[in-house]
Every structure is written in C-alpha cells, then in structure tokens.
Design an enzyme around this catalytic site. Structure first.
Site, PDB file in Angstrom:
ATOM      1  N   HIS A  26       0.543  -1.064   0.003  1.00 55.90           N
ATOM      2  CA  HIS A  26       0.045   0.351  -0.286  1.00 55.90           C
ATOM      3  C   HIS A  26       1.137   0.879  -0.021  1.00 55.90           C
ATOM      4  CE1 HIS A  26      -2.918   3.029   0.936  1.00 55.90           C
ATOM      5  NE2 HIS A  26      -2.053   3.760   1.959  1.00 55.90           N
ATOM      6  N   CYS A  37      -4.215   1.768  -5.471  1.00 54.31           N
ATOM      7  CA  CYS A  37      -3.534   3.224  -4.230  1.00 54.31           C
ATOM      8  C   CYS A  37      -2.602   3.736  -4.919  1.00 54.31           C
ATOM      9  CB  CYS A  37      -3.664   2.497  -2.451  1.00 54.31           C
ATOM     10  SG  CYS A  37      -2.734   1.290  -2.333  1.00 54.31           S
TER      11      CYS A  37
END
Length: 246
Positions: A41, A115
């Site tokens: 992430h 993301c």
C-alpha cells in the site's frame, strides 16, 4: 517548492494472522531478496504532516488522508522522496479536490485501480517522478495477464465462429450438388465413397458428430436403396435443427 514523499506499507489487513504473515514473507523474498516487488500500500505526503491515498468505499470518494506513516490498517515499511513540486499549497489542494471527484470509492479495483495507481497519478500531476516499478509490479502483472487471457478468449470465439460458418457454406454446397444429381442414375461401377450423395451425408456427420462413417453398412444406409426419396429434405431439416439454440 516543497518535498513530495512516498510512504509504503506491507498489506497486512486481511483479517487473518496466517495470511498477513504469508504476505510479509512474500514481500521479504520478492522485494528484499530479489528486488522484484510485492504486495504494498502506498500514500503521498505533500505540505503538512498528512499522507493521501485511495481505497474502497461504497459511497463517496475513495481518496482519504491520515497522519503520515501511521495508517493503522497496514504495516509500515519505508518512505522515499520522489522530488519537489513547484505548486503552492493552494494548487495542491485543488488537485486533491479534482482527484477526489475522479476516484470514487466504488471504482476501486485491486489490479487496475488501486492505491498505487492513485499515487502514480497524484505524483504525475504534482510534476514529480512516479512510483518505483516494484511498488505496483504484482498488480500490473496480474492486470496484464487478465487482459491477455480475455483477448485470447475473444480470438478463439471468433475463430470458432468462422469455422462453423465455413462448414455451413460447404455443407449447403454439397447438398446442392446432391439435389442436382438426383435426376441421374449412378453408374454401377462408381464407388459410393465418391458419389455426391455420400459426400453430403458424410459432411453432415462430420459437422454434427465429428465422425465419418467407416463401415459398409453405414454407407449403404446413407446411399443405398433403403434411403427415402426425401432424404435431402430430411438432411436439411436435421441441419436446421442443429443450428437452433439448445
């Protein structure tokens, strides 16, 4: 000018300790060991002490922020400076407002719109370098594999359609030859295997059952005197039935 920093986390929000441990091991081997990539992430920090990223939600924008390096959903790994932007804080806020409208939470996709893709676009608009390739390599590879598989499936369907169409045209031609030859008598010296009637019957078997008659009894049944005079019409009807959706 101000610094643009990328924060990277190991994705450990699966809800299973075993799965989270496996992800950490994958990242350790493929990123730390051979530098290929992993499951990560990412978030971008610019102006202030908050980082910006993107995630799934059913309603509203998927763009969100939290204190830099302190996202509670993941395990913090590292950070790196991607460059310096010439935009003012006001302009950066404008960019974030635009992105918030363009990235709704329900458009999130693990492989094609995650993301890391958001951070790539944010950095591009800030005028700094994009994320290192290893950050999102696994997602990009998976997305490419799916696209290749879909394209292959489409081509196979197209090829199948073309083969079936060609088979139907050839069959109709043979049926036409058979019809035109019904008025004549077959020479006793001619082989059944070479007669138009047999060719049409054999092709019908080929495209419907995939098998060619191999025994003399089958040939006689299709080309002998036991065949009704309306055999051509029956063959046509059978072929039409085979074209109907099951």
């Amino acid at each position: 000018m101000t610094e643009v920093r990328l924060h990277i986390y190991d994705v450990t929000n699966s809800g299973s300790d075993k799965t989270n441990t496996t992800i950490l091991q994958i990242n350790k081997i493929f990123k730390d060991g051979i530098g290929l990539g992993g499951i990560f992430h990412s978030a971008v920090q610019v102006y202030g002490e908050e980082e910006w990223s993107f995630g799934f939600c059913e309603h509203g924008s998927g763009v969100f922020n939290c204190p830099s390096g302190k996202n509670p959903m993941y395990t913090y790994r590292e950070s790196m400076v991607l460059g310096r932007t010439n935009f003012s804080k006001f302009k950066v806020n404008q960019i974030l407002q635009e992105l918030s409208g363009e990235w709704p939470g329900n458009s999130y996709d693990l492989l094609s719109k995650n993301c890391n893709h958001f951070c790539d676009e944010f950095c591009e608009r800030l005028g700094v370098q994009k994320l290192p390739g290893w950050v999102n390599r696994f997602a990009n590879a998976g997305d490419a594999a799916i696209e290749i598989a879909e394209n292959t499936a489409i081509r196979l369907r197209q090829a199948k359609t073309e083969i079936v169409s060609a088979s139907k045209v050839a069959y109709r031609f043979l049926v036409g030859v058979t019809s035109s030859s019904n008025g004549g008598n077959d020479s006793p010296g001619n082989s059944n295997r070479g007669s138009p009637r047999f060719q049409a019957a054999w092709f019908k078997n080929l495209i419907t059952t995939g098998a060619k008659p191999s025994s003399s009894s089958e040939i006689e049944a299709q080309d002998g005197s036991a065949v009704p005079q309306n055999s051509t019409q029956t063959m046509r009807q059978n072929f039409q039935d085979s074209e109907r959706p099951q």
